[in-house]
Design a protein around this motif. Sequence first.
Motif, mmCIF file in Angstrom:
data_model
loop_
_atom_site.group_PDB
_atom_site.id
_atom_site.type_symbol
_atom_site.label_atom_id
_atom_site.label_comp_id
_atom_site.label_asym_id
_atom_site.label_seq_id
_atom_site.Cartn_x
_atom_site.Cartn_y
_atom_site.Cartn_z
ATOM 1 N N ASN A 285 -4.018 0.383 3.307
ATOM 2 C CA ASN A 285 -2.681 0.887 2.997
ATOM 3 C C ASN A 285 -1.642 0.249 3.917
ATOM 4 N N GLU A 286 -2.032 0.068 5.189
ATOM 5 C CA GLU A 286 -1.099 -0.556 6.130
ATOM 6 C C GLU A 286 -0.889 -2.028 5.788
ATOM 7 N N THR A 289 1.345 -2.180 2.902
ATOM 8 C CA THR A 289 2.732 -1.918 3.318
ATOM 9 C C THR A 289 3.355 -3.183 3.898
ATOM 10 N N LEU A 290 2.575 -3.869 4.747
ATOM 11 C CA LEU A 290 3.075 -5.126 5.306
ATOM 12 C C LEU A 290 3.408 -6.112 4.197
ATOM 13 N N ARG A 291 2.502 -6.174 3.219
ATOM 14 C CA ARG A 291 2.706 -7.112 2.103
ATOM 15 C C ARG A 291 3.953 -6.711 1.307
ATOM 16 N N ALA A 292 4.107 -5.400 1.076
ATOM 17 C CA ALA A 292 5.286 -4.923 0.340
ATOM 18 C C ALA A 292 6.561 -5.262 1.111
ATOM 19 N N MET A 293 6.508 -5.185 2.432
ATOM 20 C CA MET A 293 7.680 -5.503 3.246
ATOM 21 C C MET A 293 7.986 -6.996 3.222
ATOM 22 N N GLY A 294 7.074 -7.769 2.674
ATOM 23 C CA GLY A 294 7.331 -9.202 2.547
ATOM 24 C C GLY A 294 6.549 -10.057 3.515
ATOM 25 N N SER A 295 5.568 -9.452 4.183
ATOM 26 C CA SER A 295 4.794 -10.265 5.117
ATOM 27 C C SER A 295 3.995 -11.316 4.350
ATOM 28 N N PRO A 371 0.588 -5.128 -3.333
ATOM 29 C CA PRO A 371 1.567 -4.382 -2.536
ATOM 30 C C PRO A 371 2.158 -3.203 -3.301
ATOM 31 N N ALA A 372 2.100 -3.276 -4.636
ATOM 32 C CA ALA A 372 2.667 -2.188 -5.447
ATOM 33 C C ALA A 372 1.937 -0.872 -5.209
ATOM 34 N N VAL A 374 1.496 0.715 -2.628
ATOM 35 C CA VAL A 374 2.148 1.622 -1.683
ATOM 36 C C VAL A 374 3.121 2.564 -2.390
#
Lengths: 377, 241
Positions: A285-286, A289-295, A371-372, A374
């Motif tokens: 999940n973390e 989240t990083l991926r969703a934030m654009g990492s 990432p979706a 999250v």
Amino acid sequence: MSLVLTLASRNLFHDRLRFVATMVGIVFSVVLVMIQMGLFLGFGRMVTTMIDNASADLWILPKGAKCFEDPSLLDVKLRDRVATMEGVSWAAPLVIGFSDWRLESGEVTPVFIVSADLRDGSLQPFNVVDGNVPALTQGANVAVDRSYFERLGVSGVGSTAEIRGRKVRVVAVTDGIRSFATTPYVFVDLKNARNYTGTPRDRASSVLVRLKDDADREKALSAIRAEVGDAEVLTSDDFRSRSRSFWLFGTGAGAALFAGALLGVIVGTVIVAQTLYSSTKDHLNEFATLRAMGSSNAYIYTVIIYQALINAVIGFAIAAGIGSIVVQMTAKSALPIVITPWLMAALFALTVVMCVASGIGAIIRVVRIDPATVFMR
Amino acid sequence: MNDYVVEAKSVEKKLGRGAGEVHALRGIDLSLRRGELTLLMGPSGSGKTTLLLVLGCMLTPNSGSVTICGTPTADADKEALARIRREHIGFVFQSYHLFPTLTATQNVQLALDIRGEHGRRAAEKSREALAMVGLEQKVDSLPGGLSGGEQQRVAIARALVANPSVVLADEPTGALDGKNGQSIMRILAETAHERERAVLVVTHDPRVVPYADRIVEIEDGLIVQEPTDRPRMPTAVPFRA
């Protein structure tokens, strides 16, 4: 500390039980590999200890002789022919072989006789801790290693026993000259060696050759090879390699040690891979989240690889500590474990590779993160 | 200068395959402007989240186009979409999605770290962002030691710290009580109005309506009520807790 390193270390240390399990896996694996390779090195040194300490330049051997302990014999007249050749400083016959040692109690134990030559650079007792080596040339005197005192029923200089019915007296004591086959080496002079091993006067196990300092070594080697006919002429390095190759690989002992080391690597890799994968799964999940934030994926791989590296560094440090204790504990044993700085460096590199390779499963899992997800939790 | 930072035209999106296929978006046209807080409302299953994911570059539409700050998302691969998110979009999630082992400052700093901003300056910016949402006393707290409202404010600081052009918030008040919900909406409204960002809030919560500049209603994958301009709720009142 960089944030990636902080995140990686917190991910690892957050679940202490899993971290301990990972450490046990790595330490078990590295110590196993360390011991196997340490035994390999110790074994390798032990089987060439006589060659290492002879400091002869060349060894003339019966054709096909596989190692120092090879029982084949050659014509001792070769020694006279070679000794007068250009570039040769001296040549000395060496006689070796098994014999029987009778303790004062009457018990008999096998020993390995080595004829000592007291000329500078030839084979003679080394690591001498007590007694008088030149006394070996007088009467039936012998030199033994103190690690075999109990086996030989002696207590030091002045002790007596019998070899093949002839009374012998200990006049010198060495330390650390051990035989990997556990048969004690006994140094005696050449004449006695023939008697104790049953070697005829016209035969020898090998001839040691010392070249003059200014000799053209290649030329001398070629000339001696041409002179000795069927016998083989090896440099000390070549003979050392041949002996190691025979004992380590010809007998399967080396393969067994390598197999043990490989097993250690496999076990370590599987354990680390399993725990890293499980840790990654717990933190999906973390990572999502990083991926969703654009990492980038590379950022996430870095977190996982840092986790692997932290595992490697801590695991190796513990294993190295255990390894050094094992080295000390085996230092006086029949087969000491030898850990060199190079072996240590190689093991650290292996640990890092093992841990990073173990992260591949986790990385493959992370690559598939959507990432979706999250937004669904 | 074009004030639209997000432009979606004729967006269609199908989810699932075969018998399970759902036509989630059926030709959506929607633009988000700087300085405006837009509410996206609609019943469950109406396509709100799918639209948010498409606008947030996590899903690509089957047809139509989405442009973020002038960059079209069509044909972009996963890494390119991640780069667009990283450079232009800040996200606020209903469940906060904070990292439980990192402090509030470190959670915010992550948004800078993934952009290549590291070190003391990044930590300073993160603390400033936390101060902006009224959490200057909680910079070293772990998420577990914060209330739901405080956690959501950390998440907003994380979304804003890198100055994204657009903030997409998914039910940001969904897990909060009325007071905390109001506080969060005030922060988001100020983000739109004072910091000139485009803010889209997906919500079911009627209490947030007063903060909206526009309300877009979606049903069965279609916008059923065209966006209309609404008078802004004043946000001059500081939103510190």
